[in-house]
Design an enzyme around this catalytic site. Structure first.
Site, PDB file in Angstrom:
ATOM      1  N   LYS A 170      42.071  29.416 -20.768  1.00 43.42           N
ATOM      2  CA  LYS A 170      42.299  30.374 -19.676  1.00 43.42           C
ATOM      3  C   LYS A 170      41.980  29.681 -18.353  1.00 43.42           C
ATOM      4  O   LYS A 170      40.836  29.310 -18.090  1.00 43.42           O
ATOM      5  CB  LYS A 170      41.428  31.611 -19.869  1.00 43.42           C
ATOM      6  CG  LYS A 170      41.712  32.707 -18.837  1.00 43.42           C
ATOM      7  CD  LYS A 170      41.021  34.003 -19.232  1.00 43.42           C
ATOM      8  CE  LYS A 170      41.201  35.094 -18.206  1.00 43.42           C
ATOM      9  NZ  LYS A 170      40.470  36.330 -18.575  1.00 43.42           N
ATOM     10  N   LYS A 218      34.603  39.462 -24.542  1.00 43.17           N
ATOM     11  CA  LYS A 218      33.903  39.042 -23.324  1.00 43.17           C
ATOM     12  C   LYS A 218      33.371  37.631 -23.593  1.00 43.17           C
ATOM     13  O   LYS A 218      32.935  37.319 -24.708  1.00 43.17           O
ATOM     14  CB  LYS A 218      32.770  40.052 -23.066  1.00 43.17           C
ATOM     15  CG  LYS A 218      31.851  39.715 -21.920  1.00 43.17           C
ATOM     16  CD  LYS A 218      32.412  40.122 -20.579  1.00 43.17           C
ATOM     17  CE  LYS A 218      31.512  39.577 -19.464  1.00 43.17           C
ATOM     18  NZ  LYS A 218      32.182  39.503 -18.171  1.00 43.17           N
ATOM     19  N   CYS A 240      36.077  31.221 -15.002  1.00 42.28           N
ATOM     20  CA  CYS A 240      35.125  32.159 -14.398  1.00 42.28           C
ATOM     21  C   CYS A 240      34.872  31.733 -12.955  1.00 42.28           C
ATOM     22  O   CYS A 240      34.431  30.611 -12.704  1.00 42.28           O
ATOM     23  CB  CYS A 240      33.813  32.188 -15.182  1.00 42.28           C
ATOM     24  SG  CYS A 240      32.598  33.263 -14.382  1.00 42.28           S
TER      25      CYS A 240
END
Ligand SMILES: Cc1cc2nc3c(=O)[nH]c(=O)nc-3n(C[C@H](O)[C@H](O)[C@H](O)COP(=O)(O)O)c2cc1C
Length: 380
Positions: free
Chosen positions: A191, A46, A154
């Site tokens: 990412k 995470k 995110c």
């Protein structure tokens, strides 16, 4: 030659190409240990940050389901409903870097042959923020992380210099990657957010900054449905909602399209595919487009939190596939990786009943045929 499940990706050896992605399944030491026991070759923690994290009141993630009779998509539980997607507005880990470091160390001691990637995130607005990336990178690799995944994706950040706002800005993608690469002694993956038009542009920027691989997709920006009876969003706090992220089966074709844009533009580079994977056929699509590893979140969340049955299915599917293709001389993932990457072409290159009838959307003036080079996508 006998077939192998193992892959080498960005210089790291994985027992198989299947990883748990950065999300609730990898939010704790006990989850990660259980994941390795279940057979996952790697996990991405995470996301770890340095700023204080406080999540919204109530549920941080829910699942949407749909029924064959009405195709209605809803978070309400209904008999006979099938999974459509996950929806979340969960922030990164609410545990501190100091909480994570001893755990990374212990996990690596318990499973030295499995791959532990630390997902990290900081801002990007000034030198101090770039130093925060470097501190996170150094501390995680010193604790034993085998690689770093930079969270440029995110979707819930208000800050303009964080999360998917980095992934939407090719300049920031390069600068942050370069800053981390300055201190990194382990592979660095970036990412990316799928919420951009030309994701291959941001991917190329990360590679210019020195990235070893691109990971995609994080969740797609989305909002929950409005309940037709109460006129309230199906998930809300005091009647309010903010943009959240969609994952699971619903995003599989969308995420494959994003991945194809990148693997076609950058065929020699390394990619890890995520989005809607719960079984081998979905993983196979990503691999056939060029991915060397794949990652799973939603399906694992719904399977005892870390996906013991999901990894069992993925491994059985890979084994059966390799066995079926032994006659073709295929010995592992590298034998079929990227095999369908170049099958995605411009509309005008798809056969139609009579090729002479279609002119790539152009009108054909009498007596004039547009030269091949003028046709969109047929520039050769
Ligand atoms: C509740 C939840 C929390 C997540 N948290 C993170 C995170 O902290 N960092 C990150 O990079 N991705 C995060 N993700 C995104 C997942 O890692 C994954 O990219 C996404 O869910 C798509 O994969 P899936 O279709 O298998 O769910 C989260 C996803 C969910 C559902």
């Amino acid at each position: 030659m006998s077939a192998t499940r193992s892959v080498n990706f960005t210089g790291l050896d994985f027992a198989n190409p299947f990883l748990l992605s950065s999300a609730p399944p990898t939010e704790s030491e006990s989850n990660i240990l259980r994941a390795f026991e279940a057979g996952w070759a790697g996990v991405v923690t995470k996301t770890i940050g340095l700023h204080p994290v406080v999540n919204v009141v109530g549920a941080k993630a829910k699942f949407m389901r749909t029924t064959p009779e009405d195709a209605y998509v809803s978070m309400k539980k209904r008999p006979g409903a099938a999974l459509h997607s996950s929806w979340n507005w969960e922030l990164i880990s609410d545990k501190t870097l100091d909480w994570w470091l001893p755990r990374i160390r212990r996990i690596k001691q318990a499973f030295p042959d499995r791959v532990l990637i630390a997902s990290i995130m900081a801002g990007s607005g000034n030198d101090k923020e770039l130093q925060n990336w470097q501190r996170l990178a150094r501390d995680c690799q010193d604790a034993g992380a085998d690689g770093l995944e930079l969270n440029f994706s995110c979707p819930h950040m208000d800050r303009r210099d964080m999360g998917s706002n980095i992934g939407k800005d090719q300049g920031l993608c390069s600068v942050v990657t370069e800053a981390v690469k300055e201190v990194a002694t382990v592979p660095v993956w970036c990412k990316l957010t799928p919420a951009t038009a030309e994701i291959e542009v941001e991917a190329a920027a990360c590679f210019r900054g020195g990235a070893d691989a691109i990971v995609s997709s994080n969740t797609f920006p989305s909002i929950p449905l409005i309940d037709p009876d109460t006129l309230e969003f199906e998930i809300n706090v005091d009647g309010l909602v903010s943009s959240g992220g969609l994952g699971g089966p619903a995003i599989l074709p969308l995420s494959l399209a994003k991945m194809a844009q990148m693997t076609q533009a950058l065929p020699g580079k390394s990619f890890s595919g995520i989005g809607g994977i719960s079984d081998f056929p979905q993983a196979l699509s990503y691999i056939l487009l060029g991915c060397g590893t794949v990652q799973v979140c939603t399906a694992a969340m719904l399977d005892q939190a870390v996906g013991p049955n999901v990894i069992k299915r993925l491994l059985a599917g890979l084994d059966a596939f390799l066995e079926r293709h032994a006659v073709d001389g295929w010995t592992g993932v590298e034998s079929f990786r990227g095999l369908r990457r170049d099958r995605i072409v411009a509309q005008s290159e798809i056969r139609r009943p009579d090729a002479a009838d279609y002119h790539s959307g152009y009108e054909v003036a009498e007596g004039y045929a547009p030269p091949q080079a003028d046709r969109v996508g047929v520039d050769h």
